[in-house]
Structures are given as structure tokens and as C-alpha cells.
Design a protein around this motif. Structure first.
Motif, mmCIF file in Angstrom:
data_model
loop_
_atom_site.group_PDB
_atom_site.id
_atom_site.type_symbol
_atom_site.label_atom_id
_atom_site.label_comp_id
_atom_site.label_asym_id
_atom_site.label_seq_id
_atom_site.Cartn_x
_atom_site.Cartn_y
_atom_site.Cartn_z
ATOM 1 N N ALA A 19 0.676 -1.263 0.021
ATOM 2 C CA ALA A 19 0.116 0.077 0.115
ATOM 3 C C ALA A 19 0.804 1.433 -0.014
ATOM 4 O O ALA A 19 0.297 2.400 -0.041
ATOM 5 N N CYS A 20 2.193 1.095 -0.060
ATOM 6 C CA CYS A 20 3.072 2.411 0.071
ATOM 7 C C CYS A 20 2.561 3.236 -1.094
ATOM 8 O O CYS A 20 2.593 3.162 -2.356
ATOM 9 N N GLY A 21 2.556 4.607 -0.813
ATOM 10 C CA GLY A 21 2.299 5.404 -1.758
ATOM 11 C C GLY A 21 0.834 5.486 -2.391
ATOM 12 O O GLY A 21 0.435 6.302 -3.241
ATOM 13 N N LYS A 22 -0.141 4.994 -1.667
ATOM 14 C CA LYS A 22 -1.455 4.881 -2.029
ATOM 15 C C LYS A 22 -2.350 5.743 -0.904
ATOM 16 O O LYS A 22 -1.752 5.941 0.254
ATOM 17 N N SER A 23 -3.345 6.082 -1.368
ATOM 18 C CA SER A 23 -4.381 6.841 -0.521
ATOM 19 C C SER A 23 -4.988 6.027 0.547
ATOM 20 O O SER A 23 -4.792 4.575 0.309
#
Length: 113
Positions: A19-23
């Protein structure tokens, strides 16, 4: 650490790394999809004809457990009708037909609602 704790920790770590970099909304949707897929897998392991499984009304309960309804074929090849399920882990997946109604309802209220 027991197997259940290790499994949930591994799922959460994988979901977090992916999920890194995701809202936050994207991360929550992906985490819910992962947990739902695991729940379906564990439910299919408990039914007679896994390929016949039909799922509906799936959601992640208040305690993080995948909950929903499943319909599958019985030994005669007929669908038995939708029944509720709760899937905490492989060995902790519960179908409504497997226990007394009051016991299932208590688990449903505790883990799903």
C-alpha cells in the motif's frame, strides 16, 4: 506467537508494504479485498464442492473478520441455499450450518456486527 497471530501479522505486513504511496481509501479497499479473498478460500475448504461456491453480502466485520453468505452444492448436486459464514482463519472458519443457531448468532454479533 501462535499460527493465527502469525498469519494475520503476515497478511497485514504484506498489505501495508503493497500500500505504500496509495491513499488511505485505496489501502483500505485493498486490505478488505485481501481479507475477503482469504475468507472465501477458507470457506471453500469447508464445503463439499468448492467450485460450486457462490458468495454474496461480503464485508469485513468490526473485529476484522471476513463475513458474508455462501451457497454451495450438497452431495446430491443441489444448491443448499445461502448461509452466513465468519472466517477468522483456516481453522476458525464457521458456517451457520455447523453449529447451533444461538452459538453462530453470538459469534456473528461479536465478530461481524
Amino acid at each position: 506467537m501462535n499460527k493465527l497471530s502469525a498469519l494475520w501479522l503476515a497478511v497485514l505486513v504484506c498489505a501495508t508494504l503493497a500500500a505504500c504511496g496509495k491513499s488511505e481509501a485505496q489501502r483500505q479497499r485493498e486490505s478488505a479485498a485481501t481479507l475477503t479473498s482469504l475468507g472465501e478460500k477458507y470457506v471453500k475448504e469447508k464445503i463439499l464442492e468448492p467450485s460450486s461456491a457462490q458468495f454474496r453480502n461480503q464485508f469485513i466485520g468490526k473485529k476484522g473478520a471476513p463475513c458474508g453468505e455462501v451457497n454451495a452444492k450438497d452431495a446430491f448436486g443441489a444448491y443448499i441455499g445461502f448461509q452466513r459464514y465468519i472466517s477468522v482463519a483456516r481453522d476458525l472458519t464457521l458456517l451457520a450450518q455447523d453449529v447451533a443457531p444461538a452459538e453462530f448468532e453470538a459469534s456473528w454479533v461479536q465478530l461481524c456486527r
